[in-house]
Each structure stands twice: as structure tokens, then as C-alpha cells.
Design an enzyme around this catalytic site. Structure first.
Site, PDB file in Angstrom:
ATOM      1  N   HIS A  10      -4.003  -9.315   3.382  1.00  9.26           N
ATOM      2  CA  HIS A  10      -5.445  -9.386   3.586  1.00  9.26           C
ATOM      3  C   HIS A  10      -5.754 -10.312   4.761  1.00  9.26           C
ATOM      4  O   HIS A  10      -5.178 -11.393   4.884  1.00  9.26           O
ATOM      5  CB  HIS A  10      -6.153  -9.926   2.344  1.00  9.26           C
ATOM      6  CG  HIS A  10      -6.213  -8.944   1.222  1.00  9.26           C
ATOM      7  ND1 HIS A  10      -6.445  -9.314  -0.089  1.00  9.26           N
ATOM      8  CD2 HIS A  10      -6.076  -7.595   1.197  1.00  9.26           C
ATOM      9  CE1 HIS A  10      -6.445  -8.232  -0.853  1.00  9.26           C
ATOM     10  NE2 HIS A  10      -6.221  -7.186  -0.105  1.00  9.26           N
ATOM     11  N   LYS A  39      -2.369  -2.333   7.967  1.00 12.86           N
ATOM     12  CA  LYS A  39      -3.452  -1.769   8.746  1.00 12.86           C
ATOM     13  C   LYS A  39      -3.460  -2.348  10.148  1.00 12.86           C
ATOM     14  O   LYS A  39      -3.195  -3.526  10.352  1.00 12.86           O
ATOM     15  CB  LYS A  39      -4.791  -2.056   8.052  1.00 12.86           C
ATOM     16  CG  LYS A  39      -4.936  -1.372   6.699  1.00 12.86           C
ATOM     17  CD  LYS A  39      -6.283  -1.680   6.071  1.00 12.86           C
ATOM     18  CE  LYS A  39      -6.455  -0.956   4.758  1.00 12.86           C
ATOM     19  NZ  LYS A  39      -7.761  -1.239   4.121  1.00 12.86           N
ATOM     20  N   HIS A  49      -2.915   2.258  -5.741  1.00 13.01           N
ATOM     21  CA  HIS A  49      -3.636   0.998  -5.597  1.00 13.01           C
ATOM     22  C   HIS A  49      -3.700   0.246  -6.927  1.00 13.01           C
ATOM     23  O   HIS A  49      -3.858  -0.978  -6.942  1.00 13.01           O
ATOM     24  CB  HIS A  49      -5.043   1.264  -5.057  1.00 13.01           C
ATOM     25  CG  HIS A  49      -5.333   0.517  -3.783  1.00 13.01           C
ATOM     26  ND1 HIS A  49      -4.633   0.747  -2.621  1.00 13.01           N
ATOM     27  CD2 HIS A  49      -6.213  -0.473  -3.515  1.00 13.01           C
ATOM     28  CE1 HIS A  49      -5.088  -0.058  -1.680  1.00 13.01           C
ATOM     29  NE2 HIS A  49      -6.045  -0.809  -2.189  1.00 13.01           N
ATOM     30  N   ARG A  69      -0.886  -2.008  -6.927  1.00 17.27           N
ATOM     31  CA  ARG A  69      -1.162  -3.125  -6.007  1.00 17.27           C
ATOM     32  C   ARG A  69      -2.093  -4.127  -6.677  1.00 17.27           C
ATOM     33  O   ARG A  69      -1.885  -5.343  -6.592  1.00 17.27           O
ATOM     34  CB  ARG A  69      -1.774  -2.559  -4.728  1.00 17.27           C
ATOM     35  CG  ARG A  69      -2.109  -3.579  -3.639  1.00 17.27           C
ATOM     36  CD  ARG A  69      -2.448  -2.813  -2.362  1.00 17.27           C
ATOM     37  NE  ARG A  69      -3.213  -3.598  -1.409  1.00 17.27           N
ATOM     38  CZ  ARG A  69      -2.684  -4.393  -0.492  1.00 17.27           C
ATOM     39  NH1 ARG A  69      -1.370  -4.537  -0.430  1.00 17.27           N
ATOM     40  NH2 ARG A  69      -3.454  -5.048   0.356  1.00 17.27           N
ATOM     41  N   ARG A  96       0.856  -1.179   0.000  1.00 21.98           N
ATOM     42  CA  ARG A  96       0.000   0.000   0.000  1.00 21.98           C
ATOM     43  C   ARG A  96       0.893   1.230   0.000  1.00 21.98           C
ATOM     44  O   ARG A  96       2.045   1.178   0.445  1.00 21.98           O
ATOM     45  CB  ARG A  96      -0.907   0.017   1.224  1.00 21.98           C
ATOM     46  CG  ARG A  96      -1.841  -1.177   1.346  1.00 21.98           C
ATOM     47  CD  ARG A  96      -2.649  -1.103   2.630  1.00 21.98           C
ATOM     48  NE  ARG A  96      -3.589  -2.211   2.770  1.00 21.98           N
ATOM     49  CZ  ARG A  96      -3.311  -3.350   3.392  1.00 21.98           C
ATOM     50  NH1 ARG A  96      -2.104  -3.534   3.937  1.00 21.98           N
ATOM     51  NH2 ARG A  96      -4.219  -4.310   3.482  1.00 21.98           N
ATOM     52  N   TYR A 125      -9.780 -10.886  -7.129  1.00 19.43           N
ATOM     53  CA  TYR A 125      -8.811 -10.858  -8.223  1.00 19.43           C
ATOM     54  C   TYR A 125      -8.944 -12.078  -9.129  1.00 19.43           C
ATOM     55  O   TYR A 125      -8.578 -12.031 -10.297  1.00 19.43           O
ATOM     56  CB  TYR A 125      -7.383 -10.795  -7.664  1.00 19.43           C
ATOM     57  CG  TYR A 125      -7.079  -9.514  -6.942  1.00 19.43           C
ATOM     58  CD1 TYR A 125      -6.796  -8.338  -7.625  1.00 19.43           C
ATOM     59  CD2 TYR A 125      -7.101  -9.466  -5.553  1.00 19.43           C
ATOM     60  CE1 TYR A 125      -6.536  -7.159  -6.954  1.00 19.43           C
ATOM     61  CE2 TYR A 125      -6.836  -8.288  -4.876  1.00 19.43           C
ATOM     62  CZ  TYR A 125      -6.548  -7.150  -5.579  1.00 19.43           C
ATOM     63  OH  TYR A 125      -6.306  -5.980  -4.913  1.00 19.43           O
TER      64      TYR A 125
END
Length: 360
Positions: free
Chosen positions: A330, A232, A304, A307, A208, A339
Site C-alpha cells: 500500500h 500496481k 482478495h 489478501r 494480489r 483492517y
């Protein structure tokens, strides 16, 4: 702990400022000003029984934001989003005359969702994605209030966020990615070497933008060819770095970073700005946009996008979806599986063009 409390204090201050009627515009966006206007008079945050800044509901919101900051360690940007969403919720409760948590019903929360989707004089209608995010914040708040003994019921439990339309990630073809990387920065300058290294790291690791600019020099292990990314919620993950990204970073560290760091007070940051300080997210974004313009890539490009391209190209190359999940950081493989829809489209195109019985 002190840093987290500082963030919570800032959020609390912003919450009260957003609800308090004010005659100055300051830095607050128009959508967060307190009160509503009816017949030329401003009700502000002081309607009888309304959720004024000192009310039980407002105090409960501040307690919840403290919890998110201190105990759950949410990032400042995430806290700011919660603050903004809950401020709007408090304004709605204020306008409807709700003064206590036990006065909130399921119908109240459902009406708030309707108001988000329809908009009003002060707020444009929200998309299903934005409305869902706001309702998630409200549901989390009421769940916390019940668990913490601040309320006797959770009126938001049965109110489901709207389901956003499924949008496939926008991945770039490899040729476009390579053109962007080659076009990074003005040739022969320290900033050009930095820009190339930054974009190579973004695409080469799937980081990110906040993770890339948050890197310190010591986070990169050139021997093991790995980089430590902080995602995160402070979660860390170790990601392999390819030879192209390593070569670009090595060139930057040897030939460019010493020049940049000499202009500042000294920092451990890997990617520096022209003044020797840590590169900001906004500046890193601008680096990518300018490189895309130089490369002649006409599609909208964001960090992004690299990414997404990283993940899609891995899956196209045969990588297992759970491996890609780990690389992206994730929490759930469900997030990563979107994806696979992109790669199925690619397979369908190959099948249609190559199989003798695929079409008439």
C-alpha cells in the site's frame, strides 16, 4: 516504451470505436455505444459542436491516456478503466452540446456526477464507489489538460467524488482458510500440487492475484525465503514467504511443474496452466472458488479475500500496521488502517466476554 505505446494505441482505438456510431455489437458493452436516441433518430457522436472522435476534447483525452500509459506506466487494466470512464464523459459532453474544453464549467462536471448517480436509458445508476472512480478519472483529465496547456482552467477542481460507504474487509476465519488450502485440487494430480502452491502463496504473502500469476520461477528465493512481487504501477516489493507456502511451492516445482511445462513451448512463469502456459487471473480465481466449494465454505470467496485474511490475521497476531502496509504494498498507511477496524471488533468481543464489568 514500445509496449506502453501499444497499450495507449489500443486504448485510443477503443475510445474512438466507443464513440463512433456502429451497426454492429462486436465486443463493446451496450453502455459504451456512441450517441443517444431521441424521437427515433440517433444523434451519435456528430451533433453540432459535440465532442466527436476528432474534436479537441477527444484528442485531449487520447493525449491524456498516452500520458498515463507512457509516462506514468499504468497497468493495462487501469488504463482500460480510465478509457471506459472518460468515454462515458465524452458521451455526456456530446449530448449536452459541449464542443471545447473551455466550454466545460464546474456545473457541467457536477451535472455529469448527478447523471452517473441517477443513470439513464442506456446506463444504470452507479454506486457511490463507481461514480467516485469515474469522477476521479475526469478530475485527473482536467488537471492534466490545464497543466499541459490544453485548457485555460480546471472546471473539475471543486467537484468532489461522492464518499463511498465504508465497508470492512471480509476476512475468513483461520479454520476456513486452512480448509480451503487442504481442499485445493484433485488429490494426486499435478494440478492439485499447483493449486495448493498457488493458494498457499496468495494467503502466505498477501499477494494480489495479478502479482501471483505474474511470478516467474526466479522471483522466488528459497534460501532467503522471500518472493519478489510486482505491484500496481510496476512497483516491486520483497515479501517473506512462510514455511507452509515454501513447502507447497517446492512440492509443485519438483513433482508437478516439469510435467506441465513439457506440454508447452517453455516459459519462465511459476504457475502454469494445463497447456504449459502462464496461468491466467481468471483460472487462478476459479481455483480458489472450487477449493472453497470443496471445503464447504459458504461465504463468497475471492483472491482478495485471502489478501484481506492475510492482513487481518497479521494484525490480530500483533503485527504493526506499518509492517502490514509494506507487506501489502500500500502506498499509504491510511489504506491499511481499515483492517484495524476489523481487529477492534475482535478485541471488543473478547472484552465483552472476558471483563467482569463489561456488561450487566
Amino acid at each position: 516504451m514500445s509496449g506502453a505505446v501499444g497499450v495507449a494505441d489500443a486504448v485510443d482505438s477503443g475510445l474512438e470505436t466507443g464513440l463512433r456510431p456502429s451497426t454492429t455489437t462486436g465486443d463493446s458493452p451496450p453502455s459504451t455505444t456512441g450517441g443517444s436516441t431521441t424521437g427515433g433518430s440517433t444523434t451519435g457522436g456528430s451533433t453540432p459542436g459535440g465532442s466527436t472522435p476528432g474534436s479537441a476534447i477527444a484528442r485531449a483525452v487520447r493525449t491524456y491516456l498516452d500520458h498515463l500509459s507512457v509516462e506514468r506506466g499504468l497497468a493495462a487494466n487501469t488504463l482500460s478503466s480510465y478509457q471506459r470512464d472518460l468515454r462515458r464523459y465524452l458521451q455526456f459532453l456530446d449530448r449536452t452540446g459541449v464542443g471545447g474544453l473551455d466550454e466545460v464549467s464546474e456545473a457541467t462536471v457536477a451535472a455529469f456526477l448527478v447523471a452517473l448517480r441517477e443513470g439513464d436509458a442506456d446506463h444504470p445508476p452507479l454506486s457511490s464507489t463507481s461514480a467516485a472512480r469515474t469522477v476521479v478519472a475526469v478530475r485527473g483529465f482536467h488537471r492534466f489538460a490545464l497543466a499541459d496547456g490544453l485548457a485555460g482552467d480546471d472546471p473539475a477542481r471543486a467537484v468532489k467524488p461522492p464518499t463511498p460507504a465504508k465497508r470492512l474487509p471480509k476476512a475468513l476465519p483461520l479454520s476456513d482458510v486452512e480448509a480451503i488450502l487442504d481442499a485445493a485440487g484433485a488429490p494426486g494430480t499435478a494440478l492439485a500440487l499447483r493449486d495448493r502452491a498457488l493458494l498457499e502463496v496468495l494467503y502466505g504473502t498477501g499477494a494480489r492475484i495479478s502479482e501471483a500469476v505474474g511470478l516467474d520461477v526466479d522471483d522466488l528465493d528459497t534460501v532467503d525465503q522471500t518472493v519478489l512481487l510486482r505491484g500496481k504501477g510496476g512497483k516491486q516489493r520483497l515479501v517473506p514467504v512462510g514455511s507452509f507456502a515454501l513447502a507447497a511451492v517446492d512440492a509443485y516445482l519438483v513433482r508437478a511443474r516439469p510435467e506441465l511445462v513439457a506440454t508447452g513451448a517453455g516459459t519462465a512463469a511459476l504457475f502454469l496452466n494445463a497447456r504449459g502456459g502462464r496461468l491466467s487471473r481468471q483460472s487462478a480465481w476459479a481455483v480458489l472458488v472450487k477449493a472453497a466449494e470443496r471445503a464447504g465454505v459458504t461465504r463468497d470467496v475471492s483472491p482478495h479475500t485471502l489478501r484481506h485474511s492475510f492482513a487481518t490475521h497479521l494484525l490480530d497476531g500483533g503485527a504493526d500496521v506499518r509492517v502490514v502496509q509494506e507487506l501489502l504494498g500500500h502506498a499509504s498507511v491510511t489504506t491499511t488502517q481499515v483492517y484495524t477496524l476489523v481487529t477492534v471488533d475482535s478485541l471488543r468481543e473478547v472484552f465483552a466476554s472476558a471483563h467482569p464489568r463489561a456488561r450487566d
